[in-house]
Design an enzyme around this catalytic site. Structure first.
Site, PDB file in Angstrom:
ATOM      1  N   CYS A  70      40.204  64.727  77.244  1.00 21.33           N
ATOM      2  CA  CYS A  70      39.788  65.416  78.475  1.00 21.33           C
ATOM      3  C   CYS A  70      40.072  66.903  78.477  1.00 21.33           C
ATOM      4  O   CYS A  70      39.224  67.712  78.874  1.00 21.33           O
ATOM      5  CB  CYS A  70      40.412  64.750  79.692  1.00 21.33           C
ATOM      6  SG  CYS A  70      42.213  64.975  79.861  1.00 21.33           S
ATOM      7  N   HIS A 108      45.107  64.299  83.488  1.00 22.05           N
ATOM      8  CA  HIS A 108      43.671  64.424  83.238  1.00 22.05           C
ATOM      9  C   HIS A 108      43.200  65.758  83.797  1.00 22.05           C
ATOM     10  O   HIS A 108      43.776  66.293  84.744  1.00 22.05           O
ATOM     11  CB  HIS A 108      42.926  63.266  83.922  1.00 22.05           C
ATOM     12  CG  HIS A 108      41.442  63.294  83.736  1.00 22.05           C
ATOM     13  ND1 HIS A 108      40.855  63.222  82.496  1.00 22.05           N
ATOM     14  CD2 HIS A 108      40.417  63.390  84.641  1.00 22.05           C
ATOM     15  CE1 HIS A 108      39.531  63.267  82.639  1.00 22.05           C
ATOM     16  NE2 HIS A 108      39.251  63.376  83.928  1.00 22.05           N
ATOM     17  N   ASP A 124      32.659  65.820  84.972  1.00 21.42           N
ATOM     18  CA  ASP A 124      33.694  65.276  84.093  1.00 21.42           C
ATOM     19  C   ASP A 124      33.030  64.709  82.845  1.00 21.42           C
ATOM     20  O   ASP A 124      32.343  63.686  82.911  1.00 21.42           O
ATOM     21  CB  ASP A 124      34.486  64.183  84.824  1.00 21.42           C
ATOM     22  CG  ASP A 124      35.777  63.800  84.118  1.00 21.42           C
ATOM     23  OD1 ASP A 124      35.892  64.080  82.913  1.00 21.42           O
ATOM     24  OD2 ASP A 124      36.662  63.222  84.774  1.00 21.42           O
TER      25      ASP A 124
END
Length: 271
Positions: A70, A108, A124
């Site tokens: 991420c 994250h 995302d």
């Protein structure tokens, strides 16, 4: 990012340079990013350093045609969106685990993106299986997406949570708890270090390389297990027998050239 870097990034994901930072452009670049840049943790098991700096992220994702997890993927994607004219904020989140437990702080990284019309979106490309398209940030009703039924809701205030925290829910299950305070990339260094070194991190316990397929399904290589899921949920799974076959799949299905097969650095950890 300069103009040359932007053009190289757009070629990497197969998108023409857009004229304006519209919602349609955001939808296109997110989907194409998910289809072409894998979510992968191979660096953790290849002994490669993970550096959260724009140049190093671009060198990896664009120059070396790799993926990442991420911090790397959304870090690089945020830089691209900013260069295209979007207003981008980096947001920290904690992933929901078993029994309602939340992951570490800066667990994250996700993106809050404002388009030219003033609308705001949760983008995302670094969670693995997530929404294919950006989610309307201010909407609290269910949002249909090829990746599932999503909702963004106010988080309950148990355990000293912040009143502004939001839960991202998919198919009725809370996925991660999102802060709304803007962060900078350097804030996530400790989280990236923990996830790439701690025996308690699931990233050190297993290998994964995954992307959305052009038909809306997903292809994932976990160690030597290759899984292909169709858009309607049909699934094929097989074990790769040789290291050469593993390297061929990385190259042909994910565009990743490796000179050796990654091996899990922490194979004896369970749970």
């Amino acid at each position: 990012m300069d103009s040359t870097q932007v053009d190289a990034y757009l070629r990497r994901i197969g998108v023409e340079r857009p004229a304006r930072p519209t919602v349609d452009v955001l939808r296109e670049v997110q989907l194409r990013h998910l289809q072409t840049v894998p979510f992968e943790n191979l660096s953790v098991h290849l002994g490669e350093e993970i550096v959260l700096a724009e140049k190093r992220l671009l060198d990896k994702v664009v120059g070396a045609r790799r993926g990442g997890f991420c911090y790397e993927l959304n870090g690089a994607f945020g830089s691209l969106l900013t260069a295209l004219g979007f207003d981008v904020s980096l947001l920290a989140a904690r992933v929901h685990g078993d029994e309602g437990r939340l992951g570490i702080p800066y667990d994250h990284l996700a993106l809050r993106v404002r388009a030219v019309d003033g609308s705001e979106w949760l983008a995302d490309v670094g969670f693995g299986a997530h929404s294919h398209y950006p989610l309307a940030f201010e909407a609290r009703e269910e949002q249909e997406d090829p990746g599932g039924r999503f909702r963004i809701v106010e988080a309950p205030q148990r355990g000293g949570g912040n009143a502004a925290d939001l839960d991202v829910v998919v198919d009725g299950r809370a996925q991660y708890r999102l802060e709304t305070r803007p962060r900078v990339l350097g804030d996530f260094v400790a989280g990236a270090w923990w996830h790439s070194t701690s025996p308690a991190s699931h990233f050190t316990q297993s290998l994964v390389c995954s992307r959305v397929t052009e038909d809306g399904g997903r292809i994932t290589l976990s160690g030597r297990t290759l899984k292909v899921t169709g858009p309607e949920g049909a699934r094929e799974e097989r074990e790769l027998e040789t290291g050469e076959e593993v390297l061929d799949v990385y190259r042909e299905r994910f565009g990743i050239e490796l000179d050796r097969v990654p091996t899990v650095r922490n194979p004896n950890r369970s749970g």
